[in-house]
Design an enzyme around this catalytic site. Sequence first.
Site, mmCIF file in Angstrom:
data_model
loop_
_atom_site.group_PDB
_atom_site.id
_atom_site.type_symbol
_atom_site.label_atom_id
_atom_site.label_comp_id
_atom_site.label_asym_id
_atom_site.label_seq_id
_atom_site.Cartn_x
_atom_site.Cartn_y
_atom_site.Cartn_z
ATOM 1 N N CYS C 109 0.853 -1.181 0.000
ATOM 2 C CA CYS C 109 0.000 0.000 0.000
ATOM 3 C C CYS C 109 0.888 1.230 0.000
ATOM 4 O O CYS C 109 1.752 1.371 0.865
ATOM 5 C CB CYS C 109 -0.892 0.026 1.236
ATOM 6 S SG CYS C 109 -2.429 -0.847 0.975
ATOM 7 N N ILE C 110 0.717 2.103 -0.976
ATOM 8 C CA ILE C 110 1.600 3.265 -1.048
ATOM 9 C C ILE C 110 0.782 4.538 -1.131
ATOM 10 O O ILE C 110 -0.414 4.498 -1.302
ATOM 11 C CB ILE C 110 2.557 3.190 -2.256
ATOM 12 C CG1 ILE C 110 1.826 2.596 -3.461
ATOM 13 C CG2 ILE C 110 3.742 2.318 -1.900
ATOM 14 C CD1 ILE C 110 2.614 2.620 -4.716
#
Lengths: 132, 100, 110
Positions: C109-110
Amino acid sequence: MSEMNEFDEDVPEIVKRFMYVNRRAPYGTIYALECLEVVLIAAAFDQDVSVVFLDDGVCQLKKNQDTTGIGMKNFSKTYGALDDYDVEKIYVEKESLDARGLTAGDLVIPVEVMAADELREVMAQQDVIISS
Amino acid sequence: MLHLVNKSPFERNALDSCLRMAKSGSAILLIEDGVYAALAKSAHAEKIIGRMGDFSFYVLGPDVAARGLSDAPLIEGIDIVDYEGFVDMVAEHDATQSWL
Amino acid sequence: MAYECNGVTVETDEEGYITDISLWSRELAIQIAAEEDIEMDDDHWEVVNFLRNYYEEYQIAPAVRVLTKAIKKTLGADKGNSKYLYELFPYGPAKQACKIAGLPKPTGCI
Protein backbone atom coordinates in the site's frame (compact mmCIF):
# COMPACT_ATOMS: atom_id res chain seq x y z
CA MET A 1 -12.40 21.05 -18.50
CA SER A 2 -10.55 20.59 -21.77
CA GLU A 3 -7.14 20.95 -20.15
CA MET A 4 -7.96 17.81 -18.14
CA ASN A 5 -7.43 15.81 -21.29
CA GLU A 6 -3.68 15.86 -21.05
CA PHE A 7 -4.01 13.89 -17.79
CA ASP A 8 -6.43 11.45 -19.36
CA GLU A 9 -5.92 7.89 -18.19
CA ASP A 10 -5.89 6.69 -21.78
CA VAL A 11 -2.55 8.36 -22.47
CA PRO A 12 -0.22 5.38 -22.77
CA GLU A 13 2.44 5.19 -20.09
CA ILE A 14 5.92 4.00 -20.80
CA VAL A 15 6.15 0.48 -19.43
CA LYS A 16 9.62 -0.63 -18.47
CA ARG A 17 10.86 -4.16 -18.04
CA PHE A 18 11.93 -4.75 -14.44
CA MET A 19 13.73 -7.93 -13.45
CA TYR A 20 14.41 -8.93 -9.84
CA VAL A 21 17.28 -11.40 -9.52
CA ASN A 22 17.40 -13.52 -6.35
CA ARG A 23 20.70 -15.28 -5.66
CA ARG A 24 20.61 -15.77 -1.87
CA ALA A 25 19.27 -18.54 0.34
CA PRO A 26 16.48 -17.60 2.77
CA TYR A 27 16.96 -16.99 6.54
CA GLY A 28 20.79 -16.91 6.62
CA THR A 29 20.67 -13.30 5.42
CA ILE A 30 17.87 -10.74 5.04
CA TYR A 31 18.27 -10.35 1.24
CA ALA A 32 15.60 -12.87 0.19
CA LEU A 33 12.84 -11.42 2.39
CA GLU A 34 13.76 -7.82 1.53
CA CYS A 35 13.65 -8.53 -2.20
CA LEU A 36 10.26 -10.23 -1.90
CA GLU A 37 8.88 -7.17 -0.10
CA VAL A 38 10.29 -4.84 -2.75
CA VAL A 39 8.66 -6.93 -5.49
CA LEU A 40 5.26 -6.79 -3.76
CA ILE A 41 5.48 -3.03 -3.20
CA ALA A 42 6.74 -2.31 -6.73
CA ALA A 43 3.93 -4.45 -8.18
CA ALA A 44 1.64 -1.42 -7.69
CA PHE A 45 3.38 0.45 -10.51
CA ASP A 46 2.02 -1.65 -13.38
CA GLN A 47 5.36 -2.34 -15.00
CA ASP A 48 6.48 -5.47 -16.84
CA VAL A 49 7.89 -7.41 -13.87
CA SER A 50 9.76 -10.69 -13.78
CA VAL A 51 11.40 -12.46 -10.86
CA VAL A 52 14.39 -14.74 -11.34
CA PHE A 53 15.77 -17.32 -8.94
CA LEU A 54 19.28 -18.61 -9.51
CA ASP A 55 22.25 -19.88 -7.48
CA ASP A 56 21.15 -20.28 -3.82
CA GLY A 57 18.12 -18.13 -4.66
CA VAL A 58 16.33 -21.28 -5.85
CA CYS A 59 16.39 -22.48 -2.20
CA GLN A 60 13.91 -19.69 -1.34
CA LEU A 61 11.23 -21.66 -3.19
CA LYS A 62 11.89 -25.08 -1.58
CA LYS A 63 8.69 -26.72 -0.39
CA ASN A 64 7.99 -27.80 3.21
CA GLN A 65 9.85 -24.99 4.99
CA ASP A 66 9.10 -25.08 8.72
CA THR A 67 10.65 -22.22 10.66
CA THR A 68 9.09 -22.92 14.07
CA GLY A 69 12.46 -24.15 15.36
CA ILE A 70 14.38 -21.00 14.40
CA GLY A 71 11.72 -18.47 15.43
CA MET A 72 11.55 -16.66 12.09
CA LYS A 73 8.58 -15.99 9.78
CA ASN A 74 8.14 -18.67 7.10
CA PHE A 75 7.89 -16.29 4.15
CA SER A 76 8.01 -19.09 1.58
CA LYS A 77 4.19 -19.00 1.86
CA THR A 78 4.18 -15.43 0.55
CA TYR A 79 5.48 -16.42 -2.91
CA GLY A 80 1.99 -17.87 -3.46
CA ALA A 81 0.58 -14.32 -3.32
CA LEU A 82 2.75 -13.10 -6.23
CA ASP A 83 0.02 -14.17 -8.64
CA ASP A 84 -2.55 -11.99 -6.79
CA TYR A 85 -0.12 -9.08 -7.14
CA ASP A 86 -0.04 -9.76 -10.92
CA VAL A 87 3.58 -10.91 -10.84
CA GLU A 88 3.34 -13.82 -13.22
CA LYS A 89 6.78 -14.17 -14.78
CA ILE A 90 8.75 -16.37 -12.39
CA TYR A 91 11.90 -17.87 -13.87
CA VAL A 92 14.18 -20.45 -12.22
CA GLU A 93 17.55 -21.40 -13.66
CA LYS A 94 17.76 -25.12 -14.41
CA GLU A 95 21.48 -25.39 -13.72
CA SER A 96 21.00 -24.00 -10.19
CA LEU A 97 18.26 -26.55 -9.48
CA ASP A 98 20.38 -29.39 -10.85
CA ALA A 99 23.43 -28.42 -8.77
CA ARG A 100 21.31 -28.75 -5.61
CA GLY A 101 19.53 -31.93 -6.63
CA LEU A 102 16.21 -30.11 -6.88
CA THR A 103 13.45 -30.13 -9.52
CA ALA A 104 10.45 -27.90 -10.28
CA GLY A 105 8.35 -30.36 -8.26
CA ASP A 106 10.28 -29.40 -5.11
CA LEU A 107 9.13 -25.77 -5.35
CA VAL A 108 6.23 -23.97 -3.59
CA ILE A 109 4.80 -22.32 -6.72
CA PRO A 110 4.62 -23.13 -10.42
CA VAL A 111 7.60 -21.56 -12.20
CA GLU A 112 9.16 -21.49 -15.63
CA VAL A 113 12.41 -23.45 -15.49
CA MET A 114 14.93 -22.02 -17.96
CA ALA A 115 18.41 -23.10 -18.97
CA ALA A 116 21.11 -20.44 -18.57
CA ASP A 117 21.30 -20.03 -22.36
CA GLU A 118 17.64 -19.03 -22.51
CA LEU A 119 17.63 -16.96 -19.30
CA ARG A 120 20.63 -14.97 -20.54
CA GLU A 121 18.56 -13.77 -23.51
CA VAL A 122 15.63 -12.72 -21.29
CA MET A 123 18.03 -10.85 -18.98
CA ALA A 124 19.56 -9.00 -21.89
CA GLN A 125 16.12 -7.59 -22.84
CA GLN A 126 15.49 -5.86 -19.48
CA ASP A 127 15.46 -2.11 -18.83
CA VAL A 128 16.14 -2.39 -15.10
CA ILE A 129 17.70 -5.26 -13.15
CA ILE A 130 17.52 -5.29 -9.37
CA SER A 131 19.83 -7.78 -7.69
CA SER A 132 19.77 -9.32 -4.26
CA MET B 1 38.01 -29.29 18.15
CA LEU B 2 34.46 -28.47 17.07
CA HIS B 3 34.15 -26.62 13.77
CA LEU B 4 31.04 -24.60 12.86
CA VAL B 5 30.23 -23.84 9.23
CA ASN B 6 27.33 -21.43 8.64
CA LYS B 7 27.74 -20.51 4.96
CA SER B 8 26.33 -22.26 1.91
CA PRO B 9 29.05 -24.15 -0.01
CA PHE B 10 27.56 -22.66 -3.18
CA GLU B 11 28.20 -19.11 -2.01
CA ARG B 12 31.40 -19.15 0.07
CA ASN B 13 34.46 -21.33 0.49
CA ALA B 14 34.02 -21.66 4.28
CA LEU B 15 33.42 -25.42 4.07
CA ASP B 16 36.44 -25.89 1.78
CA SER B 17 38.69 -23.99 4.17
CA CYS B 18 37.32 -25.89 7.14
CA LEU B 19 37.90 -29.26 5.47
CA ARG B 20 41.44 -28.19 4.48
CA MET B 21 42.44 -26.86 7.90
CA ALA B 22 40.63 -29.10 10.39
CA LYS B 23 42.63 -31.84 12.08
CA SER B 24 41.55 -35.43 11.55
CA GLY B 25 39.15 -36.52 14.31
CA SER B 26 37.45 -33.14 14.55
CA ALA B 27 33.69 -32.68 14.64
CA ILE B 28 32.10 -30.44 11.99
CA LEU B 29 28.62 -29.00 12.63
CA LEU B 30 26.73 -27.41 9.73
CA ILE B 31 24.37 -24.62 10.82
CA GLU B 32 22.28 -21.87 9.16
CA ASP B 33 22.99 -21.76 5.39
CA GLY B 34 25.80 -24.27 6.00
CA VAL B 35 23.15 -27.02 6.08
CA TYR B 36 22.89 -26.93 2.25
CA ALA B 37 26.24 -28.76 2.24
CA ALA B 38 24.41 -31.79 3.69
CA LEU B 39 22.20 -32.28 0.59
CA ALA B 40 22.96 -35.76 -0.75
CA LYS B 41 22.26 -34.89 -4.37
CA SER B 42 24.10 -31.56 -4.46
CA ALA B 43 27.16 -30.75 -6.53
CA HIS B 44 29.19 -30.34 -3.31
CA ALA B 45 28.11 -33.62 -1.66
CA GLU B 46 31.35 -35.41 -2.62
CA LYS B 47 33.38 -33.01 -0.48
CA ILE B 48 31.78 -34.33 2.70
CA ILE B 49 31.29 -37.92 1.56
CA GLY B 50 35.00 -38.12 0.74
CA ARG B 51 36.02 -37.00 4.25
CA MET B 52 33.63 -39.14 6.31
CA GLY B 53 36.59 -41.15 7.55
CA ASP B 54 38.43 -38.08 8.84
CA PHE B 55 35.67 -36.15 10.56
CA SER B 56 32.34 -36.66 12.27
CA PHE B 57 29.68 -34.50 10.57
CA TYR B 58 26.59 -33.02 12.19
CA VAL B 59 23.78 -30.78 10.99
CA LEU B 60 21.46 -28.54 13.05
CA GLY B 61 17.89 -29.89 12.73
CA PRO B 62 15.93 -26.62 13.15
CA ASP B 63 17.97 -25.04 10.33
CA VAL B 64 17.31 -28.09 8.12
CA ALA B 65 13.56 -27.88 8.78
CA ALA B 66 13.40 -24.11 8.24
CA ARG B 67 14.89 -24.53 4.77
CA GLY B 68 12.45 -27.27 3.79
CA LEU B 69 15.14 -29.96 3.73
CA SER B 70 13.54 -32.38 6.21
CA ASP B 71 12.12 -34.32 3.28
CA ALA B 72 15.25 -33.98 1.12
CA PRO B 73 17.83 -36.76 1.06
CA LEU B 74 20.81 -35.77 3.25
CA ILE B 75 24.23 -37.38 3.06
CA GLU B 76 24.23 -40.67 4.92
CA GLY B 77 26.27 -40.59 8.11
CA ILE B 78 25.61 -36.96 9.00
CA ASP B 79 23.94 -36.82 12.42
CA ILE B 80 21.10 -34.38 13.04
CA VAL B 81 21.28 -32.50 16.36
CA ASP B 82 18.88 -30.04 18.00
CA TYR B 83 19.83 -26.89 19.94
CA GLU B 84 20.41 -28.92 23.11
CA GLY B 85 22.74 -31.23 21.21
CA PHE B 86 24.54 -28.16 19.85
CA VAL B 87 25.11 -26.86 23.38
CA ASP B 88 26.31 -30.30 24.52
CA MET B 89 28.79 -30.45 21.63
CA VAL B 90 30.21 -27.03 22.48
CA ALA B 91 30.57 -28.13 26.12
CA GLU B 92 32.18 -31.46 25.22
CA HIS B 93 34.90 -29.97 23.00
CA ASP B 94 37.79 -28.03 24.45
CA ALA B 95 37.52 -25.39 21.73
CA THR B 96 35.19 -24.24 18.96
CA GLN B 97 36.19 -22.69 15.67
CA SER B 98 33.66 -20.80 13.53
CA TRP B 99 34.20 -20.62 9.77
CA LEU B 100 32.25 -17.43 9.10
CA MET C 1 -1.42 2.66 23.16
CA ALA C 2 -2.77 -0.64 24.43
CA TYR C 3 -6.03 -2.56 24.76
CA GLU C 4 -7.23 -4.44 27.82
CA CYS C 5 -9.01 -7.57 26.68
CA ASN C 6 -9.98 -10.58 28.81
CA GLY C 7 -7.45 -9.54 31.44
CA VAL C 8 -4.58 -9.30 28.96
CA THR C 9 -2.82 -6.09 27.94
CA VAL C 10 -2.39 -5.96 24.15
CA GLU C 11 0.19 -3.45 22.94
CA THR C 12 -0.10 -1.60 19.62
CA ASP C 13 2.32 0.39 17.50
CA GLU C 14 1.98 4.14 17.07
CA GLU C 15 -0.64 3.65 14.32
CA GLY C 16 -2.81 1.33 16.38
CA TYR C 17 -1.85 -2.06 14.87
CA ILE C 18 -1.45 -4.72 17.56
CA THR C 19 2.14 -5.91 17.78
CA ASP C 20 1.51 -9.55 18.76
CA ILE C 21 -0.83 -11.25 16.30
CA SER C 22 -1.28 -14.24 18.60
CA LEU C 23 -3.16 -12.07 21.14
CA TRP C 24 -6.01 -11.36 18.70
CA SER C 25 -9.55 -12.44 19.58
CA ARG C 26 -13.05 -11.54 18.38
CA GLU C 27 -13.59 -9.52 21.56
CA LEU C 28 -10.41 -7.54 20.85
CA ALA C 29 -11.52 -6.98 17.24
CA ILE C 30 -14.73 -5.42 18.50
CA GLN C 31 -12.70 -3.10 20.76
CA ILE C 32 -10.35 -2.06 17.94
CA ALA C 33 -13.34 -1.49 15.66
CA ALA C 34 -14.99 0.74 18.28
CA GLU C 35 -11.80 2.80 18.38
CA GLU C 36 -12.28 3.23 14.59
CA ASP C 37 -15.97 4.13 15.05
CA ILE C 38 -17.05 0.90 13.44
CA GLU C 39 -19.73 -1.37 14.84
CA MET C 40 -19.00 -4.90 13.65
CA ASP C 41 -21.82 -6.61 11.74
CA ASP C 42 -21.80 -9.78 9.61
CA ASP C 43 -20.49 -7.91 6.55
CA HIS C 44 -17.55 -6.48 8.52
CA TRP C 45 -16.76 -9.92 9.94
CA GLU C 46 -16.83 -11.45 6.48
CA VAL C 47 -14.03 -9.12 5.33
CA VAL C 48 -12.06 -9.43 8.59
CA ASN C 49 -12.26 -13.24 8.43
CA PHE C 50 -11.25 -13.14 4.77
CA LEU C 51 -8.16 -11.10 5.68
CA ARG C 52 -7.23 -13.45 8.51
CA ASN C 53 -7.50 -16.45 6.19
CA TYR C 54 -5.40 -14.66 3.58
CA TYR C 55 -2.73 -13.95 6.20
CA GLU C 56 -2.80 -17.54 7.41
CA GLU C 57 -2.22 -18.78 3.87
CA TYR C 58 0.29 -16.20 2.55
CA GLN C 59 1.77 -14.56 5.69
CA ILE C 60 0.98 -11.05 4.44
CA ALA C 61 -1.86 -8.56 4.65
CA PRO C 62 -2.78 -7.86 1.00
CA ALA C 63 -2.70 -4.41 -0.59
CA VAL C 64 -6.17 -2.93 -1.13
CA ARG C 65 -6.33 -3.66 -4.87
CA VAL C 66 -5.24 -7.24 -4.19
CA LEU C 67 -7.81 -7.60 -1.43
CA THR C 68 -10.57 -6.27 -3.70
CA LYS C 69 -9.64 -8.67 -6.46
CA ALA C 70 -9.35 -11.64 -4.12
CA ILE C 71 -12.74 -10.90 -2.52
CA LYS C 72 -14.29 -10.59 -5.98
CA LYS C 73 -12.93 -14.03 -6.81
CA THR C 74 -14.35 -15.75 -3.70
CA LEU C 75 -17.34 -13.63 -2.58
CA GLY C 76 -18.48 -12.19 -5.90
CA ALA C 77 -18.42 -8.85 -7.72
CA ASP C 78 -21.08 -7.19 -5.51
CA LYS C 79 -18.60 -7.42 -2.61
CA GLY C 80 -15.31 -7.35 -4.49
CA ASN C 81 -15.43 -3.64 -5.35
CA SER C 82 -14.03 -0.58 -3.61
CA LYS C 83 -17.42 1.11 -3.12
CA TYR C 84 -18.75 -1.76 -1.02
CA LEU C 85 -15.51 -2.11 0.95
CA TYR C 86 -15.17 1.63 1.61
CA GLU C 87 -18.75 1.72 2.88
CA LEU C 88 -17.82 -0.91 5.46
CA PHE C 89 -14.42 0.60 6.26
CA PRO C 90 -14.54 4.33 5.41
CA TYR C 91 -10.86 5.00 6.16
CA GLY C 92 -9.66 2.30 3.79
CA PRO C 93 -10.62 -1.38 3.72
CA ALA C 94 -7.08 -2.69 3.80
CA LYS C 95 -5.86 -0.36 6.53
CA GLN C 96 -8.89 -0.36 8.82
CA ALA C 97 -9.93 -3.95 8.27
CA CYS C 98 -6.34 -5.18 8.71
CA LYS C 99 -6.09 -3.30 12.00
CA ILE C 100 -9.32 -4.88 13.24
CA ALA C 101 -8.15 -8.29 12.01
CA GLY C 102 -4.99 -7.93 14.11
CA LEU C 103 -2.70 -8.01 11.10
CA PRO C 104 0.26 -5.77 10.24
CA LYS C 105 -0.08 -2.91 7.77
CA PRO C 106 -0.81 -4.17 4.24
CA THR C 107 2.17 -5.00 2.03
CA GLY C 108 2.23 -2.87 -1.10
CA CYS C 109 0.00 0.00 0.00
CA ILE C 110 1.60 3.26 -1.05
